[in-house]
Design a protein around this motif. Structure first.
Motif, short mmCIF file in Angstrom:
data_model
loop_
_atom_site.label_atom_id
_atom_site.label_comp_id
_atom_site.label_asym_id
_atom_site.label_seq_id
_atom_site.Cartn_x
_atom_site.Cartn_y
_atom_site.Cartn_z
N GLU A 80 27.75 16.29 48.14
CA GLU A 80 28.37 15.31 48.08
C GLU A 80 28.03 14.56 50.14
OE1 GLU A 80 32.80 14.60 51.27
OE2 GLU A 80 32.45 16.51 50.11
N ALA A 81 27.46 15.03 50.33
CA ALA A 81 26.42 14.44 51.39
C ALA A 81 25.39 13.33 51.22
CB ALA A 81 25.67 15.48 52.10
N GLY A 82 24.64 13.69 50.03
CA GLY A 82 24.06 13.13 49.49
C GLY A 82 24.83 11.81 48.16
N ASN A 83 25.63 11.84 48.34
CA ASN A 83 26.24 10.95 47.16
C ASN A 83 27.33 10.16 48.51
OD1 ASN A 83 26.15 12.04 44.77
ND2 ASN A 83 28.06 12.70 45.13
N ARG A 84 27.31 10.24 49.50
CA ARG A 84 28.31 10.11 50.52
C ARG A 84 26.71 8.97 51.62
NH1 ARG A 84 32.47 11.14 53.54
NH2 ARG A 84 33.61 12.70 53.21
N ALA A 85 26.12 9.09 51.58
CA ALA A 85 23.88 8.96 51.76
C ALA A 85 24.08 7.38 50.54
CB ALA A 85 22.79 9.44 52.21
N GLY A 86 24.42 7.59 49.86
CA GLY A 86 24.00 6.49 48.39
C GLY A 86 22.53 6.90 47.71
N CYS A 87 22.67 8.35 47.58
CA CYS A 87 21.27 9.27 46.75
C CYS A 87 21.63 9.57 45.31
CB CYS A 87 20.73 10.18 47.69
SG CYS A 87 19.83 10.45 48.72
N ARG A 88 20.64 10.49 44.51
CA ARG A 88 20.94 10.99 43.14
C ARG A 88 21.02 12.27 43.97
NH1 ARG A 88 16.61 7.55 39.98
NH2 ARG A 88 15.81 7.54 42.53
N THR A 89 21.70 13.23 43.06
CA THR A 89 22.11 14.47 43.61
C THR A 89 22.09 15.03 42.62
OG1 THR A 89 24.48 13.86 42.88
CG2 THR A 89 23.88 14.10 45.58
N MET A 90 20.97 16.68 42.88
CA MET A 90 21.16 17.99 41.91
C MET A 90 22.21 18.59 42.93
SD MET A 90 19.36 18.04 39.24
CE MET A 90 17.96 17.12 38.75
N LEU A 91 22.38 19.85 41.59
CA LEU A 91 23.40 21.06 41.87
C LEU A 91 22.32 21.79 41.49
CD1 LEU A 91 25.10 22.39 43.58
CD2 LEU A 91 26.60 22.81 41.67
N ILE A 92 21.43 22.82 42.05
CA ILE A 92 21.04 24.44 41.41
C ILE A 92 22.43 24.65 41.61
CG2 ILE A 92 19.30 25.73 42.55
CD1 ILE A 92 18.17 23.10 42.34
N ASP A 93 23.15 25.60 40.77
CA ASP A 93 23.39 26.71 40.09
C ASP A 93 23.30 27.51 40.09
OD1 ASP A 93 26.50 27.44 39.38
OD2 ASP A 93 26.49 26.30 37.32
N ASN A 94 23.10 28.58 41.64
CA ASN A 94 22.78 29.88 41.54
C ASN A 94 23.51 30.53 42.22
OD1 ASN A 94 22.91 28.51 44.07
ND2 ASN A 94 20.32 29.33 44.37
N GLY A 95 24.86 30.04 41.77
CA GLY A 95 25.79 31.07 42.40
C GLY A 95 26.12 31.19 43.70
N ASN A 96 25.74 30.83 44.23
CA ASN A 96 25.56 30.05 46.29
C ASN A 96 27.04 29.32 46.18
OD1 ASN A 96 23.82 32.16 46.61
ND2 ASN A 96 22.63 30.37 47.21
N GLU A 97 27.57 28.49 45.08
CA GLU A 97 28.61 27.55 44.92
C GLU A 97 29.71 28.60 45.10
OE1 GLU A 97 31.79 25.54 46.77
OE2 GLU A 97 29.98 24.34 46.60
N THR A 98 30.90 28.49 45.65
CA THR A 98 31.62 29.55 45.22
C THR A 98 33.33 28.96 45.06
OG1 THR A 98 31.91 30.69 47.29
CG2 THR A 98 31.02 31.64 46.17
N GLU A 99 33.83 27.94 45.88
CA GLU A 99 35.07 26.92 45.87
C GLU A 99 35.12 26.29 44.89
OE1 GLU A 99 35.23 25.04 50.26
OE2 GLU A 99 34.66 27.02 51.32
N TRP A 100 34.01 25.39 44.21
CA TRP A 100 33.88 24.37 43.39
C TRP A 100 35.40 23.48 43.80
CZ3 TRP A 100 29.94 23.76 40.50
CH2 TRP A 100 29.54 24.40 40.13
N ARG A 101 35.39 23.14 45.07
CA ARG A 101 35.94 22.19 45.01
C ARG A 101 36.12 20.66 45.17
NH1 ARG A 101 37.86 20.56 50.81
NH2 ARG A 101 35.65 22.25 50.87
N LEU A 102 36.28 20.43 43.31
CA LEU A 102 35.76 18.92 43.23
C LEU A 102 36.55 17.43 43.69
CD1 LEU A 102 34.83 20.45 39.50
CD2 LEU A 102 33.50 20.01 41.36
N GLY A 103 35.47 16.95 43.65
CA GLY A 103 36.23 15.05 43.87
C GLY A 103 35.20 14.20 43.60
N PRO A 104 35.70 13.35 43.84
CA PRO A 104 34.13 11.74 43.59
C PRO A 104 33.30 12.28 43.40
CG PRO A 104 36.56 11.35 44.28
CD PRO A 104 37.04 12.14 44.27
N ARG A 105 33.26 12.34 45.69
CA ARG A 105 32.17 12.76 46.04
C ARG A 105 31.25 14.18 45.34
NH1 ARG A 105 33.92 9.98 51.10
NH2 ARG A 105 33.75 8.26 50.88
N ARG A 106 31.79 14.05 45.21
CA ARG A 106 31.36 16.13 45.16
C ARG A 106 30.75 16.60 43.28
NH1 ARG A 106 32.58 19.60 49.10
NH2 ARG A 106 32.43 20.90 48.25
#
Length: 187
Positions: free
Chosen positions: A138-164
Motif C-alpha cells: 500500500e505504501a508503494g502504491n500510494r507513492a506511485g511505485c510498482r510493488t512486489m509482495l514477498i509472499d513468505n508467510g509474514n502477511e497474516t491479515e490479507w485485508r485487500l483493497g484497491p491500494r493493497r
C-alpha cells in the motif's frame, strides 16, 4: 533515477521482532545476489522500515544508527551500496509520548518513500517497493511505485483493497529481482 525501496525485516533481513542487535541481523537468503542483479539494472537501493519498537520503548532511536551501519557493512561485503535508510519511529498506540502518534511516514502511508524521492531525485513511477506485508504494498502504491509482495508467510491479515494489490508477487527477494528484471522498463 530509479530505486528499489526495501522493507527491512522479513524482506531484506531475517525477521527477528524488535531486533536492533547488529550481530543478530542477517541478510535473507540470496539477498546479495538479488540486489546485485537490481543494481546492475540501474536501481538505487533504499531501506524504508517501520520501527515501532522506538514508540513502545523497546529501544531508543540512536540504535537505528547501529542498524544502518551494520546493513551498510553487510551490503558492502556483497559489493553493494545502500543509498538511503529511512525509518518511522512512530506508532499511535506507543508508550513513549514523543513517538505515540499518527504520522505520514508509518507504512502503509507513503511518507518514507516520498521523502527519499524528494531528497534523491527518484522517479517513483520507474521504482519498486518490495515488502513482505500488504502495508508495504500500500505504501508503494500510494507513492506511485510498482510493488512486489514477498509472499513468505509474514502477511497474516490479507485485508485487500484497491491500494493493497501488488504489481507482482514472489516467494523471496531473489525471485522478486528476477521478476523485476523480466518486467522491463514499462510502468
Amino acid at each position: 533515477m530509479k530505486a528499489i525501496f526495501l522493507d527491512k525485516d522479513g524482506t531484506l533481513v531475517d525477521d527477528l521482532p524488535y531486533n536492533v542487535e547488529p550481530g543478530r541481523i542477517k541478510l535473507c537468503s540470496r539477498a546479495g545476489a538479488a540486489l546485485r542483479l537490481l543494481s546492475r539494472l540501474g536501481y538505487r537501493l533504499f531501506v524504508v522500515t517501520n520501527q515501532a519498537g522506538i514508540a513502545f520503548g523497546r529501544f531508543g532511536e540512536p540504535a537505528m544508527e547501529s542498524v544502518h551501519e551494520h546493513l551498510q557493512d553487510l551490503l558492502f561485503r556483497e559489493q553493494l551500496t545502500l543509498d538511503g535508510f529511512y525509518y518511522c519511529p512512530h506508532h499511535p498506540d506507543g508508550s513513549v509520548a514523543a513517538y505515540a502518534r499518527v504520522c505520514h511516514c508509518r507504512k502503509p502511508m507513503p511518507g518514507l518513500l516520498l521523502e527519499a524521492a524528494q531528497e534523491h531525485g527518484i522517479d517513483l513511477r520507474s521504482s519498486w517497493m518490495i515488502g513482505d506485508i500488504l502495508h508495504d504494498v500500500e505504501a508503494g502504491n500510494r507513492a506511485g511505485c510498482r510493488t512486489m509482495l514477498i509472499d513468505n508467510g509474514n502477511e497474516t491479515e490479507w485485508r485487500l483493497g484497491p491500494r493493497r494489490i501488488p504489481t507482482r508477487m514472489a516467494p523471496d527477494l531473489y525471485a522478486a529481482a528476477v521478476l523485476i528484471a523480466s518486467h522491463g522498463g514499462a510502468p
